[in-house]
Design a protein around this motif. Structure first.
Motif, PDB file in Angstrom:
ATOM      1  N   ARG A 134       0.793  -0.969  -0.233  1.00 47.80           N
ATOM      2  CA  ARG A 134      -0.240  -0.186  -0.183  1.00 47.80           C
ATOM      3  C   ARG A 134       0.740   1.191   0.176  1.00 47.80           C
ATOM      4  O   ARG A 134       2.222   1.594   0.673  1.00 47.80           O
ATOM      5  CB  ARG A 134      -0.338   0.186   1.561  1.00 47.80           C
ATOM      6  CG  ARG A 134      -1.803  -0.947   1.347  1.00 47.80           C
ATOM      7  CD  ARG A 134      -3.075  -0.193   2.441  1.00 47.80           C
ATOM      8  NE  ARG A 134      -2.461  -0.094   3.186  1.00 47.80           N
ATOM      9  CZ  ARG A 134      -2.812   0.651   4.542  1.00 47.80           C
ATOM     10  NH1 ARG A 134      -4.205   1.123   4.452  1.00 47.80           N
ATOM     11  NH2 ARG A 134      -2.167   0.858   5.373  1.00 47.80           N
ATOM     12  N   LYS A 136       1.131   5.452  -0.130  1.00 47.62           N
ATOM     13  CA  LYS A 136       0.430   6.579   0.143  1.00 47.62           C
ATOM     14  C   LYS A 136       1.233   7.794  -0.500  1.00 47.62           C
ATOM     15  O   LYS A 136       2.235   8.021  -0.828  1.00 47.62           O
ATOM     16  CB  LYS A 136       0.163   7.487   1.377  1.00 47.62           C
ATOM     17  CG  LYS A 136      -0.837   8.907   1.713  1.00 47.62           C
ATOM     18  CD  LYS A 136      -0.747   9.092   2.956  1.00 47.62           C
ATOM     19  CE  LYS A 136      -1.907  10.781   3.167  1.00 47.62           C
ATOM     20  NZ  LYS A 136      -2.390  10.850   4.086  1.00 47.62           N
ATOM     21  N   TRP A 142      -4.213   7.175  -2.419  1.00 47.52           N
ATOM     22  CA  TRP A 142      -3.953   5.574  -2.588  1.00 47.52           C
ATOM     23  C   TRP A 142      -3.689   4.407  -3.377  1.00 47.52           C
ATOM     24  O   TRP A 142      -4.557   4.994  -4.532  1.00 47.52           O
ATOM     25  CB  TRP A 142      -4.469   5.174  -1.236  1.00 47.52           C
ATOM     26  CG  TRP A 142      -4.393   5.717  -0.112  1.00 47.52           C
ATOM     27  CD1 TRP A 142      -4.780   6.786   0.601  1.00 47.52           C
ATOM     28  CD2 TRP A 142      -3.412   5.381   1.471  1.00 47.52           C
ATOM     29  NE1 TRP A 142      -4.656   7.267   1.903  1.00 47.52           N
ATOM     30  CE2 TRP A 142      -4.032   6.041   1.867  1.00 47.52           C
ATOM     31  CE3 TRP A 142      -2.892   4.118   1.780  1.00 47.52           C
ATOM     32  CZ2 TRP A 142      -2.860   5.862   3.654  1.00 47.52           C
ATOM     33  CZ3 TRP A 142      -1.687   4.213   2.697  1.00 47.52           C
ATOM     34  CH2 TRP A 142      -2.093   4.883   3.520  1.00 47.52           C
ATOM     35  N   ASP A 175      -9.330   1.776  -0.709  1.00 43.22           N
ATOM     36  CA  ASP A 175     -10.845   3.515  -0.729  1.00 43.22           C
ATOM     37  C   ASP A 175      -9.688   4.728  -0.943  1.00 43.22           C
ATOM     38  O   ASP A 175      -8.854   4.431   0.146  1.00 43.22           O
ATOM     39  CB  ASP A 175     -10.996   3.106   0.489  1.00 43.22           C
ATOM     40  CG  ASP A 175     -11.517   4.007   1.221  1.00 43.22           C
ATOM     41  OD1 ASP A 175     -11.526   5.738   1.296  1.00 43.22           O
ATOM     42  OD2 ASP A 175     -13.024   3.725   1.839  1.00 43.22           O
ATOM     43  N   ALA A 177      -9.859   7.858  -0.168  1.00 45.76           N
ATOM     44  CA  ALA A 177     -10.235   8.128   1.271  1.00 45.76           C
ATOM     45  C   ALA A 177      -9.066   7.847   2.941  1.00 45.76           C
ATOM     46  O   ALA A 177      -7.886   8.465   3.322  1.00 45.76           O
ATOM     47  CB  ALA A 177     -10.553   8.035   2.010  1.00 45.76           C
ATOM     48  N   THR A 178      -9.090   5.906   2.823  1.00 42.62           N
ATOM     49  CA  THR A 178      -8.442   5.377   3.825  1.00 42.62           C
ATOM     50  C   THR A 178      -7.009   4.836   3.289  1.00 42.62           C
ATOM     51  O   THR A 178      -6.617   4.446   4.375  1.00 42.62           O
ATOM     52  CB  THR A 178      -9.608   4.976   5.427  1.00 42.62           C
ATOM     53  OG1 THR A 178      -9.737   3.707   3.637  1.00 42.62           O
ATOM     54  CG2 THR A 178     -10.905   5.484   5.166  1.00 42.62           C
ATOM     55  N   GLY A 179      -7.082   4.068   2.395  1.00 44.32           N
ATOM     56  CA  GLY A 179      -6.735   3.500   1.537  1.00 44.32           C
ATOM     57  C   GLY A 179      -6.857   1.356   2.110  1.00 44.32           C
ATOM     58  O   GLY A 179      -5.070   0.832   1.935  1.00 44.32           O
ATOM     59  N   GLU A 180      -7.572   1.789   2.319  1.00 39.43           N
ATOM     60  CA  GLU A 180      -8.005  -0.107   3.184  1.00 39.43           C
ATOM     61  C   GLU A 180      -8.419  -0.578   1.525  1.00 39.43           C
ATOM     62  O   GLU A 180      -8.773   0.062   0.675  1.00 39.43           O
ATOM     63  CB  GLU A 180      -9.401   0.105   3.504  1.00 39.43           C
ATOM     64  CG  GLU A 180      -9.283   0.645   4.963  1.00 39.43           C
ATOM     65  CD  GLU A 180      -8.349   0.010   6.175  1.00 39.43           C
ATOM     66  OE1 GLU A 180      -7.811  -0.918   5.649  1.00 39.43           O
ATOM     67  OE2 GLU A 180      -7.878   0.674   6.783  1.00 39.43           O
TER      68      GLU A 180
END
Length: 211
Positions: A134, A136, A142, A175, A177-180
């Motif tokens: 992952r 950022k 992301w 995601d 916004a969250t990187g999930e």
């Protein structure tokens, strides 16, 4: 300094084993030398080790065969084997040890030292391993993907001293916004259509998760 053709030839013969060893080792493990002077010391030292091991053969060659070589006499074919072994041994040893070091084998530390990788980046991505990455970006977005070293699709990370970048064989949906990670209905990570190439200058945060 050498003052004759024979002296130059002797110097080249003395240094070739170490140069071949370093070339074959770095072909497998990466160019992890600090600089030109460091690499020169490495191949000179490797040459000294190989010559020390082969000293009996070298002594026999110079004392019993060199005089006839100088006047151009014919020689038996088996003398060719000495030249083959002289070149092949450093190549095979360097390649084998480079592969062992790259594969993170425990006993390789006796040869390479406990921490041979020059940067954390090289330590993380050395050897064959599979996982999820992952990232950022500095822009705030992301991205993520599969870091794979097995099978047809393979990822790649640049090693020292090249500029750090990474290629992920398959992208995954995150995601924004969250990187999930996003998952399919069967619980597997949702894969994207292709791979991703990212430069270190673009990365703010990177997480590696073993598969």
């Amino acid at each position: 300094m050498p003052t004759s053709f024979e002296a130059v030839a002797a110097l080249l013969v003395a240094l070739i084993p170490g140069a071949l060893y370093i070339w074959s080792f770095e072909r497998m493990a990466g160019r992890w030398g600090i600089g030109l002077s460091d690499r020169i010391f490495r191949f000179v030292g490797a040459s000294a080790i190989f010559h020390a091991v082969l000293a009996p053969v070298t002594y026999w060659l110079w004392t019993s065969r060199w005089p006839s070589i100088a006047i151009g006499d014919s020689h038996p074919l088996w003398l060719w084997l000495i030249a083959v072994v002289y070149v092949a041994a450093p190549l095979m040893v360097g390649t084998a040890l480079g592969a062992v070091a790259r594969g993170r084998s425990g006993w390789a530390r006796w040869i390479t030292g406990p921490d041979p990788a020059p940067r954390a980046w090289d330590y993380l991505f050395q050897g064959e391993r599979d996982g999820w990455v992952r990232i950022k970006l500095k822009t705030g977005g992301w991205i993520g993907g599969a870091y794979a070293t097995y099978g047809e699709l393979k990822s790649y990370s640049a090693g020292y001293p090249e500029q750090q970048d990474i290629f992920l064989a398959r992208s995954v949906d995150l995601d924004p916004a969250t990187g999930e990670f996003q998952f399919d209905q069967d619980g597997s990570v949702r894969l994207g259509a292709g791979g991703i190439l990212v430069r270190w200058e673009e990365i703010e945060y990177l997480e590696y998760i073993d598969a």
